[in-house]
Write an enzyme that holds these catalytic residues in place. Structure first.
Site, mmCIF file in Angstrom:
data_model
loop_
_atom_site.group_PDB
_atom_site.id
_atom_site.type_symbol
_atom_site.label_atom_id
_atom_site.label_comp_id
_atom_site.label_asym_id
_atom_site.label_seq_id
_atom_site.Cartn_x
_atom_site.Cartn_y
_atom_site.Cartn_z
ATOM 1 N N ASN A 57 1.105 -1.232 0.029
ATOM 2 C CA ASN A 57 0.079 -0.346 -0.019
ATOM 3 C C ASN A 57 0.753 1.590 -0.338
ATOM 4 O O ASN A 57 1.374 1.623 0.932
ATOM 5 C CB ASN A 57 -0.294 -0.023 1.216
ATOM 6 C CG ASN A 57 -2.357 0.846 1.425
ATOM 7 O OD1 ASN A 57 -1.823 1.932 0.753
ATOM 8 N ND2 ASN A 57 -2.684 1.076 2.338
ATOM 9 N N ARG A 84 -2.169 -2.326 -3.668
ATOM 10 C CA ARG A 84 -3.913 -1.566 -3.896
ATOM 11 C C ARG A 84 -3.681 -0.029 -4.227
ATOM 12 O O ARG A 84 -2.438 0.429 -4.374
ATOM 13 C CB ARG A 84 -3.836 -0.278 -2.206
ATOM 14 C CG ARG A 84 -4.806 1.104 -1.695
ATOM 15 C CD ARG A 84 -4.671 1.109 -0.968
ATOM 16 N NE ARG A 84 -6.037 2.184 -0.543
ATOM 17 C CZ ARG A 84 -6.248 3.410 -0.170
ATOM 18 N NH1 ARG A 84 -5.130 3.256 1.589
ATOM 19 N NH2 ARG A 84 -7.498 4.114 0.184
ATOM 20 N N LEU A 89 -12.987 6.886 9.321
ATOM 21 C CA LEU A 89 -12.917 7.261 8.873
ATOM 22 C C LEU A 89 -10.959 7.848 9.871
ATOM 23 O O LEU A 89 -10.386 7.321 10.714
ATOM 24 C CB LEU A 89 -13.493 7.965 10.745
ATOM 25 C CG LEU A 89 -14.955 8.449 10.782
ATOM 26 C CD1 LEU A 89 -15.441 8.114 12.278
ATOM 27 C CD2 LEU A 89 -15.337 8.635 9.639
ATOM 28 N N ARG A 131 -8.079 17.394 4.196
ATOM 29 C CA ARG A 131 -8.656 17.447 2.031
ATOM 30 C C ARG A 131 -10.394 18.265 2.885
ATOM 31 O O ARG A 131 -10.651 17.838 4.716
ATOM 32 C CB ARG A 131 -9.126 16.206 2.332
ATOM 33 C CG ARG A 131 -7.756 15.448 1.035
ATOM 34 C CD ARG A 131 -8.301 14.556 0.109
ATOM 35 N NE ARG A 131 -7.911 13.240 1.139
ATOM 36 C CZ ARG A 131 -7.990 11.633 1.242
ATOM 37 N NH1 ARG A 131 -8.769 11.635 0.595
ATOM 38 N NH2 ARG A 131 -7.143 11.026 2.233
ATOM 39 N N ARG A 170 -5.427 13.477 16.795
ATOM 40 C CA ARG A 170 -5.157 12.635 18.585
ATOM 41 C C ARG A 170 -4.967 14.431 19.237
ATOM 42 O O ARG A 170 -4.930 14.667 19.937
ATOM 43 C CB ARG A 170 -3.936 11.684 18.313
ATOM 44 C CG ARG A 170 -4.390 10.206 18.302
ATOM 45 C CD ARG A 170 -3.138 9.492 18.682
ATOM 46 N NE ARG A 170 -2.847 9.402 17.082
ATOM 47 C CZ ARG A 170 -2.193 8.407 16.516
ATOM 48 N NH1 ARG A 170 -1.954 7.944 16.887
ATOM 49 N NH2 ARG A 170 -1.476 8.680 15.290
ATOM 50 N N ILE A 180 -9.399 6.780 13.297
ATOM 51 C CA ILE A 180 -10.101 7.712 13.980
ATOM 52 C C ILE A 180 -10.984 6.664 14.518
ATOM 53 O O ILE A 180 -11.366 6.870 15.834
ATOM 54 C CB ILE A 180 -10.700 8.850 13.705
ATOM 55 C CG1 ILE A 180 -9.616 9.983 12.685
ATOM 56 C CG2 ILE A 180 -11.749 9.782 14.008
ATOM 57 C CD1 ILE A 180 -10.156 10.816 12.402
ATOM 58 N N GLY A 181 -12.393 5.878 13.644
ATOM 59 C CA GLY A 181 -13.320 5.207 13.990
ATOM 60 C C GLY A 181 -12.590 4.037 14.766
ATOM 61 O O GLY A 181 -13.928 4.085 15.742
ATOM 62 N N GLU A 182 -11.591 3.448 14.710
ATOM 63 C CA GLU A 182 -11.431 2.241 15.842
ATOM 64 C C GLU A 182 -10.861 2.765 16.950
ATOM 65 O O GLU A 182 -10.762 2.310 18.034
ATOM 66 C CB GLU A 182 -10.019 1.602 15.080
ATOM 67 C CG GLU A 182 -10.422 0.536 13.942
ATOM 68 C CD GLU A 182 -9.455 0.118 12.475
ATOM 69 O OE1 GLU A 182 -8.085 -0.484 13.578
ATOM 70 O OE2 GLU A 182 -9.603 -0.130 11.607
HETATM 71 P P1 ADP Z 1 -5.002 6.486 6.387
HETATM 72 O O1 ADP Z 1 -5.838 7.309 6.477
HETATM 73 O O2 ADP Z 1 -3.434 7.325 6.466
HETATM 74 O O3 ADP Z 1 -5.191 4.996 6.856
HETATM 75 P P2 ADP Z 1 -5.473 5.731 9.607
HETATM 76 O O4 ADP Z 1 -6.790 4.719 9.117
HETATM 77 O O5 ADP Z 1 -3.937 5.440 10.176
HETATM 78 O O6 ADP Z 1 -4.700 6.889 8.539
HETATM 79 O O7 ADP Z 1 -5.902 7.134 10.298
HETATM 80 C C1 ADP Z 1 -5.310 8.328 10.847
HETATM 81 C C2 ADP Z 1 -6.134 9.396 11.737
HETATM 82 O O8 ADP Z 1 -6.555 8.023 12.972
HETATM 83 C C3 ADP Z 1 -5.470 10.470 12.583
HETATM 84 O O9 ADP Z 1 -5.616 11.125 12.555
HETATM 85 C C4 ADP Z 1 -4.727 10.502 13.626
HETATM 86 O O10 ADP Z 1 -5.034 11.306 14.759
HETATM 87 C C5 ADP Z 1 -6.172 9.055 14.055
HETATM 88 N N1 ADP Z 1 -5.898 8.658 15.008
HETATM 89 C C6 ADP Z 1 -5.191 7.096 15.433
HETATM 90 N N2 ADP Z 1 -5.806 6.895 16.635
HETATM 91 C C7 ADP Z 1 -6.148 7.352 17.271
HETATM 92 C C8 ADP Z 1 -6.955 7.715 18.651
HETATM 93 N N3 ADP Z 1 -6.440 6.430 19.731
HETATM 94 N N4 ADP Z 1 -7.788 8.340 18.821
HETATM 95 C C9 ADP Z 1 -8.292 9.511 17.585
HETATM 96 N N5 ADP Z 1 -7.381 9.196 16.956
HETATM 97 C C10 ADP Z 1 -6.232 9.004 16.806
#
Ligand code: ADP
Length: 399
Positions: A9, A90, A206, A238, A282, A326-328
């Site tokens: 990826n 990907r 997210l 974005r 975060r 963010i969602g997880e």
């Molecule tokens: P990508 O789209 O680059 O694959 P990710 O799915 O890794 O992105 O998500 C990145 C986002 O997730 C960032 O905004 C990061 O701050 C957020 N994130 C990761 N862990 C947490 C957390 N524990 N609490 C809040 N946001 C988080």
């Protein structure tokens, strides 16, 4: 040594990789890792099942070729990947033509490059990794898996813009993205929801990029991203959906060039633009500034308003699933979105949400609420196993 497949990826400054057994049926990779450049310094992190992560600083500047060379040097040192039978990638945009995984040759690569302008911050990097792999291992089959593909069969009304027909016919239409993530979530939904998995489900992916997908029968019915990965939700940097009149005004009245506008919309907007502080959720959650709270508030507001629109398309809502960074991981964002979904019958179990459980709805909630880890690499591995003759029981591609 068993035959293996490697999955990539590739982004602008990172290359994530995962190694799988061709004959395996699991979602779990043998090893996963990433070569990335942070603040101009390249490093490689690797996680093998059952072992602590390792991090190595690399001397060379990041490029897809450099990253691939490092990954293969590391694998060979560890005695891995000696019997590699294929590489999966990907690829964000498959246009109208590529709606299934495809074996890449020079002509496919050239066609895929015509979609670069529709996903400028992803597609060129995805393709650069394929080209670099072809130089390193010219005989190794390479398979591209597309983020657009999951949405290819959505209804026509969810696919066209109110533009003259000739433009629609020329491919100016809504495609939708994050399809590998949605495919994975669709494939694991029955584990969590039983028969309700085939009902009216909205998945919120997210991460840095963010979108939502409405599913019925675990297929995409509509999604918030459209022609490009700019539409829909507010994201890390974005803008998400914006009145097209703003773009005309900036071009015509403020003298912005197309390149400046592109930078504004892809790199300077979203959480970063509104907060003026960071594109990282975060950092914003930890900040006490009003601007950070404003950015988080708008992020949640946009999700809840899009959720209303998606639920209207589905004629109601049986389940809402949160996934990606963010969602997880963010109980706070999940709680705030669910608060905005109470009118749909969603009731969160605050304890389960805070503990990061998969099912986070209260027992009386009309809408099942879930927080699920996504696994795009597993979906790519399954596609490679199918195309390269391994046994297939893996994640994704349930359609
Ligand atoms: P990508 O789209 O680059 O694959 P990710 O799915 O890794 O992105 O998500 C990145 C986002 O997730 C960032 O905004 C990061 O701050 C957020 N994130 C990761 N862990 C947490 C957390 N524990 N609490 C809040 N946001 C988080």
């Amino acid at each position: 040594m068993s035959k293996q497949i490697v999955v990539f990826n590739a982004g602008s400054s990172s290359l994530k990789f995962a190694l799988y057994d061709l004959g395996g049926d699991g979602e779990e990779a043998l090893v996963r890792g990433a070569v990335e450049s942070v603040g101009g310094v390249s490093r490689m992190t690797v996680t093998s099942a059952g072992r602590p992560s390792t991090e190595t600083r690399l001397e060379a500047a990041f490029s897809p070729q450099m990253a691939l060379t490092q990954v293969f040097a590391w694998m060979s040192k560890e005695g891995l990947g000696a019997d590699l039978v294929g590489a999966g990638h990907r690829v964000v945009h498959g246009g109208r033509e590529f709606i299934e995984p495809v074996l890449v040759d020079a002509s496919v690569l050239a066609k895929l490059a015509t979609y670069n302008p529709m996903a400028p911050s992803h597609q060129p990097h995805n393709l650069a990794a394929i080209a670099a792999m072809a130089r390193l291992y010219p005989k190794l089959p390479q398979i591209a898996c597309f983020d657009t593909a999951f949405h290819a069969a959505k209804p026509r009304l969810a696919s066209i813009f109110a533009l003259p027909r000739a433009l629609t016919e020329a491919g100016i239409q809504r495609y939708g993205f994050h399809g590998l993530s949605y495919d994975y979530i669709a494939s694991v939904l029955p584990r969590h929801l039983g028969e309700r998995a085939d009902g009216r489900v909205v998945v919120a992916h997210l991460g840095h990029g963010a979108s939502m997908c409405a599913m019925r029968g675990r297929r995409s019915v509509t999604t918030t991203m459209g022609f490009s990965a700019l539409d829909g939700l507010m994201m890390g940097a974005r803008s998400g959906a914006i009145d097209p009149g703003v773009l005309l005004y900036l071009l015509q009245e403020k003298g912005m060039s197309a390149a400046q506008l592109s930078t504004l919309l892809y790199e300077q907007s979203g959480l970063l633009g509104v907060s003026g502080e960071s594109d990282d959720m975060r950092t914003l959650l930890a900040s006490s500034s009003a601007a950070a709270e404003n950015a988080i508030g708008l992020f949640v507001y946009r999700i809840t308003s899009e959720l209303g629109a998606l639920a209207a398309t589905l004629g109601g809502l049986d389940a809402l699933v949160f996934t990606a960074g963010i969602g997880e991981n963010s109980a706070e964002i999940r709680a705030r979105v669910c608060e905005g979904a109470r009118w749909l019958g969603a009731e969160i179990d605050s304890g389960a949400n805070a503990r990061g459980e998969s099912v986070i709805s209260a027992s009386g909630s009309k809408v099942a609420l879930l927080a699920l880890h996504t696994n795009e690499e597993a979906v790519i591995a399954t596609a490679c196993r199918k195309m390269l003759g391994g046994e297939v029981h893996g994640a994704g591609s349930h359609r």
